[in-house]
Scaffold this active site. Sequence first.
Site, PDB file in Angstrom:
ATOM      1  N   GLU A 236      18.659  21.184  24.992  1.00 24.02           N
ATOM      2  CA  GLU A 236      19.046  22.277  25.890  1.00 24.02           C
ATOM      3  C   GLU A 236      20.135  21.838  26.862  1.00 24.02           C
ATOM      4  O   GLU A 236      21.128  22.548  27.071  1.00 24.02           O
ATOM      5  CB  GLU A 236      17.821  22.781  26.656  1.00 24.02           C
ATOM      6  CG  GLU A 236      18.148  23.963  27.570  1.00 24.02           C
ATOM      7  CD  GLU A 236      16.901  24.664  28.075  1.00 24.02           C
ATOM      8  OE1 GLU A 236      16.191  25.286  27.261  1.00 24.02           O
ATOM      9  OE2 GLU A 236      16.620  24.580  29.295  1.00 24.02           O
ATOM     10  N   ARG A 262      48.916  41.385  39.709  1.00 24.92           N
ATOM     11  CA  ARG A 262      48.712  41.813  41.091  1.00 24.92           C
ATOM     12  C   ARG A 262      49.903  41.382  41.954  1.00 24.92           C
ATOM     13  O   ARG A 262      50.296  40.208  41.942  1.00 24.92           O
ATOM     14  CB  ARG A 262      47.418  41.185  41.622  1.00 24.92           C
ATOM     15  CG  ARG A 262      47.143  41.397  43.106  1.00 24.92           C
ATOM     16  CD  ARG A 262      46.748  42.804  43.404  1.00 24.92           C
ATOM     17  NE  ARG A 262      46.188  42.899  44.767  1.00 24.92           N
ATOM     18  CZ  ARG A 262      46.000  44.049  45.385  1.00 24.92           C
ATOM     19  NH1 ARG A 262      46.304  45.196  44.786  1.00 24.92           N
ATOM     20  NH2 ARG A 262      45.489  44.064  46.604  1.00 24.92           N
ATOM     21  N   GLN A 273      51.315  29.482  46.254  1.00 23.67           N
ATOM     22  CA  GLN A 273      50.658  28.206  45.963  1.00 23.67           C
ATOM     23  C   GLN A 273      49.159  28.262  46.260  1.00 23.67           C
ATOM     24  O   GLN A 273      48.357  27.637  45.552  1.00 23.67           O
ATOM     25  CB  GLN A 273      51.318  27.099  46.792  1.00 23.67           C
ATOM     26  CG  GLN A 273      50.960  25.693  46.326  1.00 23.67           C
ATOM     27  CD  GLN A 273      51.730  24.642  47.100  1.00 23.67           C
ATOM     28  OE1 GLN A 273      51.419  24.342  48.254  1.00 23.67           O
ATOM     29  NE2 GLN A 273      52.756  24.092  46.479  1.00 23.67           N
TER      30      GLN A 273
END
Length: 374
Positions: A236, A262, A273
Amino acid sequence: MNFDLAPEQRKRYDETLAGVRAELACPSSPATRAEWRAAGRLGLTGLCLPKEHGGSGLGALDTALCLEAFGRGCATAGLPFAVAAHLLACAVPIRDFASKESGLLAGLATGERIAANAMTEDGAGSDVGRLATTARRDGDAYVLDGEKSFASNAPLADVIVTYAVTDPTAGFLGITAFAVPRDLPGVEVGSPLEKMGLHGCAAARVRFSGCRVPDRYVLGRPGQGSAIFQHSMGWERACLFAVYLGLMDDQLDRVVAHARERRQFGREIGGFQAVSHRIAAMAQRLEGARLLLYRACWQLDQGHAGRVAAAAMSKAAVSEAAVANGLDAVQIFGAAGYLTGPGIEARLRDAVPSTIFSGTTEIQREIIAREVGL
């Protein structure tokens, strides 16, 4: 040393991703049996199970690659997590430790039968040596009594893999593993628990009240339960978190597209930045986590001596990266990231429990410290 996927691995990944996007892109919350059967048709419920039982017979790395594609193609991580828990925490120990006459593997690979893992108790989370559930010998069976507090898949489960104390004087050698059919008298599954995320994976409490479990449903030998649990956790911790690699791949794609589209202050926000460096950090975390996970799976396949530490490092790195990247994604999307419609916040909610289940981050660091010699 080759860091590229083989052609057949890439082909299997691409086919799995395409199948998930076609059939399971937006599964229900919680997932339905029909969706489990769809996962079965795609081979996802039986990746590492034997071919003679309907599985694909894959090793750990190839299993992880398919789970990665599953996580990438689903809008939420609930169903991929549920399937991975069924496969790795339940079907793997049944595969490796169930008796042939038990018939327990039948239907698990196809998704027709669903398995739940019931280990955690109110007083035994990270400290699995404090189990209060008991199993006493009675003729050709064991009688189980006790309550498990958080069993993933339990509301839909046909079989419940669980652990109980059979010898209170023997410490970790006094725990025995069982695969309990749901329809045995004395098995009671509670109502689904309300959770922060992973809504596609229903979880519930499980109570055993004088539940008589025939010997054929004992996994391994009496007293071998701790070793069986750790064996399943090895699979797992190495493989399940590939679901989160896929989640982060999809998340990064969406963040980059948003940063290009955007515009604020007359330019794309990706040109600032403050945004571009945040995205660069997301990519760096993802790729570092991916390398650790692939190495852990490779070591599991090879039986490498360092596989326990490798899985712990991988589990900690992937889960922490998933939470950090989820927070960054919400920040980059701004107010839109906080809304439920776009699904950005859902990726974060699904990531938060990853630092808790399969052993908390703190437990993983304890394992790493022990394995390096402290």
